[in-house]
Design a protein around this motif. Structure first.
Motif, mmCIF file in Angstrom:
data_model
loop_
_atom_site.group_PDB
_atom_site.id
_atom_site.type_symbol
_atom_site.label_atom_id
_atom_site.label_comp_id
_atom_site.label_asym_id
_atom_site.label_seq_id
_atom_site.Cartn_x
_atom_site.Cartn_y
_atom_site.Cartn_z
ATOM 1 N N HIS A 46 17.277 12.850 18.554
ATOM 2 C CA HIS A 46 18.297 13.634 17.835
ATOM 3 C C HIS A 46 17.728 14.858 17.127
ATOM 4 N N ALA A 85 19.694 19.491 20.412
ATOM 5 C CA ALA A 85 20.968 19.281 21.091
ATOM 6 C C ALA A 85 21.008 20.184 22.309
ATOM 7 N N SER A 86 21.770 19.768 23.304
ATOM 8 C CA SER A 86 21.903 20.570 24.516
ATOM 9 C C SER A 86 23.363 20.915 24.748
ATOM 10 N N GLU A 87 23.559 22.045 25.422
ATOM 11 C CA GLU A 87 24.911 22.491 25.761
ATOM 12 C C GLU A 87 24.864 23.183 27.122
ATOM 13 N N GLU A 120 15.652 15.055 22.533
ATOM 14 C CA GLU A 120 17.099 14.869 22.410
ATOM 15 C C GLU A 120 17.427 13.423 22.041
ATOM 16 N N LYS A 122 17.980 20.894 15.915
ATOM 17 C CA LYS A 122 18.865 20.329 14.898
ATOM 18 C C LYS A 122 18.027 20.164 13.629
ATOM 19 N N TYR A 179 19.162 24.537 24.914
ATOM 20 C CA TYR A 179 18.716 23.593 23.895
ATOM 21 C C TYR A 179 18.577 24.317 22.567
ATOM 22 N N ARG A 180 18.907 23.599 21.486
ATOM 23 C CA ARG A 180 18.768 24.164 20.139
ATOM 24 C C ARG A 180 18.223 23.097 19.206
ATOM 25 N N GLU A 218 17.990 29.538 20.932
ATOM 26 C CA GLU A 218 18.387 28.575 21.952
ATOM 27 C C GLU A 218 17.712 28.979 23.257
#
Length: 108
Positions: free
Chosen positions: A56, A59-61, A53, A72, A69-70, A28
């Protein structure tokens, strides 16, 4: 499904975005982490991340003041698998069989 695949392939059409996906496959990362790895500005990296993103693929957190960001990978693999099944419909039964198998048996 066609619009979804269009978004995925639009995202994959850019070399920097493919490189971002490779980096995110390992860890990440924040926008700043990614910007250090490219000869382009942080705002450009942000635009690439936004497109990925929206497709899809990542994904962000938010964690404190940073957004991580990671990848998927399940969405990426599913999208590419769907595309391949459109190219080769006779492979669909075999693909469904393989996808329903426990992960241990697939790698054996």
């Amino acid at each position: 499904m066609d619009a979804f695949l269009d978004n995925v392939f639009e995202a994959l059409a850019s070399r920097p975005r493919r490189q971002i996906l490779l980096y995110l496959a390992d860890a990440e990362l924040t926008t700043s982490d990614l910007a250090e790895r490219f000869p382009i500005s942080a705002p450009s990296i942000s635009r690439h991340l936004s497109l990925l993103e929206n497709a899809h693929l990542i994904a962000s957190e938010r964690r404190g003041q940073f957004v991580f960001y990671r990848l998927k990978s399940d969405i990426l693999l599913s999208s590419l698998n769907s595309f391949m099944l459109e190219l080769c419909p006779p492979a669909a039964p075999k693909a469904r069989e393989t996808m329903s198998m426990p992960k241990q048996r697939q790698t054996a």
